[in-house]
Design an enzyme around this catalytic site. Structure first.
Site, PDB file in Angstrom:
ATOM      1  N   HIS A  71     -46.811  39.876  47.339  1.00 12.89           N
ATOM      2  CA  HIS A  71     -46.922  40.835  48.440  1.00 12.89           C
ATOM      3  C   HIS A  71     -46.063  42.072  48.189  1.00 12.89           C
ATOM      4  CE1 HIS A  71     -47.242  41.169  53.112  1.00 12.89           C
ATOM      5  NE2 HIS A  71     -46.918  42.367  52.620  1.00 12.89           N
ATOM      6  N   ASN A 105     -53.108  48.585  52.252  1.00 18.25           N
ATOM      7  CA  ASN A 105     -52.933  49.656  53.246  1.00 18.25           C
ATOM      8  C   ASN A 105     -52.612  50.976  52.561  1.00 18.25           C
ATOM      9  OD1 ASN A 105     -50.372  48.647  52.554  1.00 18.25           O
ATOM     10  ND2 ASN A 105     -49.494  48.986  54.583  1.00 18.25           N
ATOM     11  N   HIS A 243     -45.073  37.059  54.984  1.00 26.19           N
ATOM     12  CA  HIS A 243     -43.693  37.306  55.460  1.00 26.19           C
ATOM     13  C   HIS A 243     -43.282  36.551  56.736  1.00 26.19           C
ATOM     14  CE1 HIS A 243     -46.015  40.245  57.737  1.00 26.19           C
ATOM     15  NE2 HIS A 243     -46.057  41.114  56.759  1.00 26.19           N
ATOM     16  N   ASP A 316     -42.487  41.940  49.764  1.00 25.14           N
ATOM     17  CA  ASP A 316     -42.961  42.935  50.731  1.00 25.14           C
ATOM     18  C   ASP A 316     -42.321  44.292  50.420  1.00 25.14           C
ATOM     19  OD1 ASP A 316     -44.342  44.141  52.755  1.00 25.14           O
ATOM     20  OD2 ASP A 316     -43.298  43.137  54.398  1.00 25.14           O
TER      21      ASP A 316
HETATM   22  O1  DOR Z   1     -42.189  46.492  57.268  1.00 24.47           O
HETATM   23  C1  DOR Z   1     -43.336  46.528  56.856  1.00 24.47           C
HETATM   24  N1  DOR Z   1     -43.763  47.532  56.076  1.00 24.47           N
HETATM   25  N2  DOR Z   1     -44.182  45.561  57.224  1.00 24.47           N
HETATM   26  C2  DOR Z   1     -45.490  45.617  56.945  1.00 24.47           C
HETATM   27  O2  DOR Z   1     -46.213  44.709  57.291  1.00 24.47           O
HETATM   28  C3  DOR Z   1     -46.056  46.793  56.236  1.00 24.47           C
HETATM   29  C4  DOR Z   1     -45.026  47.468  55.436  1.00 24.47           C
HETATM   30  C5  DOR Z   1     -45.459  48.838  54.970  1.00 24.47           C
HETATM   31  O3  DOR Z   1     -46.597  48.994  54.529  1.00 24.47           O
HETATM   32  O4  DOR Z   1     -44.626  49.745  54.979  1.00 24.47           O
END
Ligand code: DOR
Length: 451
Positions: A71, A105, A243, A316
């Protein structure tokens, strides 16, 4: 992947502590790699050396399979002011990661085969580690209509997610899990109920009250984890929970697994090491979604990690520009730039005795390989691709975001001393990252290394 910084025909990594969690190996030994593959693992340290073979002295270092990150956010296409595949994969290599799964995204989002191919082609020409794209659950990531899972799976995505946002509509989640089952891939859900988290920005509780910030309850995550598990049960689809931050989510996943459901899960380094109190200390750089919780949550997550209820540690990695991140807490973007601090912060848990090093490395290698159902990575088995990380478990260093390879300097760890740092990362037998100390550790073949 692009041409590596240092191409090697072969290499002997001598005398390191070889940990291959998937095969339960933890012993001092030599690894000989050639032609991009692991050729031999010699635990008696007697590996005969071919002529002209460069030798890396790994005495005092850990040698293990390259880390697999399920991730991360590489931001390309669309947000190249925050990160590119070139910078993101170099930062990943510095963190010891040899395979990274990038979330969709982006802009455009990864919701068609065309965008998957674009990401794969940039990764092929500019990346230095393996990049496995995740496709969107919904068209345009809009949460309304299912993306074409057949087309996306043929183009090589490893799963489907609208990460950054949850799949808020339960009927869409049902359709997603049912369709994902047909192509035998997981749905990776960012579990959050928007109706519960509303405009919350920090864990609901004591710190939120003290700082006058709106809270996000654990129930926002746990209720969607529970919902998704029940939909996975009825559809037979594979669910991967992204997460995990709350103790109750770990309990739900534990129960689902004990019932034999196809549910896997990951946890981030920051949710394992930092609490909501960081927000008071460092401000917006500790804003992340899901939010940092409490020590009780951390304790439950570590327990679940030890048990294997949480299969993987995933960064993440979420780089942001200073413009998006700095300023007022409630307006700051969520996310932490995590590749380059992951190992050092996780080794902190090992040094304090909170987590065993074998568990830690299993959740960075064989665990995520299992989620991906891949037997060819996350292992040092002879014949497998030579994705290897060599790290110093003890060396201390101070986090300086200005020194990051990642364009995302957003870390709550600035100025912190971490213990444990990657010395060298090999992808397919070639050096994708080398720390300056590699130069001192090359016993032979320094001319090939040019460190
Ligand atoms: O803190 C986060 N940032 N959580 C997410 O689910 C997306 C991510 C982002 O794309 O910046």
């Amino acid at each position: 992947m692009s041409k590596p910084a240092v191409e090697l025909e072969h290499l002997l990594i001598r005398g390191g502590r070889v940990i291959d969690p998937g095969r339960d190996i933890d012993a001092k030994g030599d690894i000989y790699i050639a032609g991009g593959r692991v050729v031999r693992l010699d635990l008696r340290g007697t590996a005969a050396l071919p002529d002209n073979c460069p030798v890396l002295n790994a005495d005092g270092l850990v040698v293990c399979p390259g880390f697999i990150d399920l991730h991360c956010h590489l931001r390309q296409p669309g947000f190249e002011d925050a990160e590119t595949i070139a910078t993101g994969t170099r930062a990943a290599a510095r963190g010891g990661f040899t395979t990274v799964c990038c979330m969709p995204n982006t802009e455009p989002p990864i919701d068609t085969a065309g965008v998957v191919e674009l990401v794969r082609s940039i990764a092929g020409s500019e990346g230095v580690v393996r990049v496995l794209p995740v496709g969107c659950v919904s068209k345009h990531r809009a949460g309304k209509e299912l993306a074409d899972f057949g087309e996306l799976s043929l183009s090589g995505v490893i799963g489907f997610s609208d990460d950054g946002s949850p799949v808020a509509d339960a009927s869409l989640m049902k359709e997603a899990l049912r369709t994902a089952r047909e192509v035998d891939l997981p749905v990776i859900d960012h579990c959050e109920d928007p109706a519960l988290s509303m405009d919350g920005v920090i864990n609901e509780g004591e710190t939120a009250r003290r700082l006058g910030l709106k809270g996000i309850s654990r129930a926002s995550e746990e209720s969607v984890v529970a919902r998704d598990i029940e939909i996975a049960r009825t559809t037979g689809g594979r669910l991967h929970v992204a997460h995990v931050s709350a103790a109750g989510s770990a309990d739900l996943i534990r129960r689902a697994r004990s019932e034999g459901l196809a549910v896997t899960a990951e946890v981030t380094p920051h949710h394992l090491t930092l609490t909501e109190e960081e927000v008071g200390r460092v401000g917006p750089s500790a804003r992340v979604n899901p939010p940092l919780r409490t020590q009780d949550d951390i304790d439950a997550l570590i327990e679940a990690l030890e048990e294997g209820v949480l299969d993987a540690i995933a960064t993440d990695h979420a780089p942001h520009t200073a413009r998006d991140k700095d300023g007022e807490f409630s307006l700051a973007a969520s996310g932490i730039s995590g590749f380059e601090t992951a190992l050092g912060s996780l080794m902190g848990l090992v040094h304090t005795g909170s987590l065993g090093i074998k568990t830690l490395l299993a959740r960075l290698t064989s665990g995520p390989a299992g989620v991906l159902r891949r037997a060819d990575i996350g292992t040092l088995k002879p014949g497998s691709v030579a994705d290897i990380v060599v790290f110093d478990p003890r060396i201390e260093w101070v986090v300086d975001p200005a020194d990051f390879i990642s364009m995302g300097r957003n870390t709550p760890l600035a100025g912190r001393t971490l213990r444990g740092r990657v010395i060298c990362t090999l992808v397919g037998g070639h050096i994708a990252y080398k720390d300056y100390v590699v130069k001192m550790r090359m016993l032979k073949g320094l001319e090939n290394i040019n460190a």
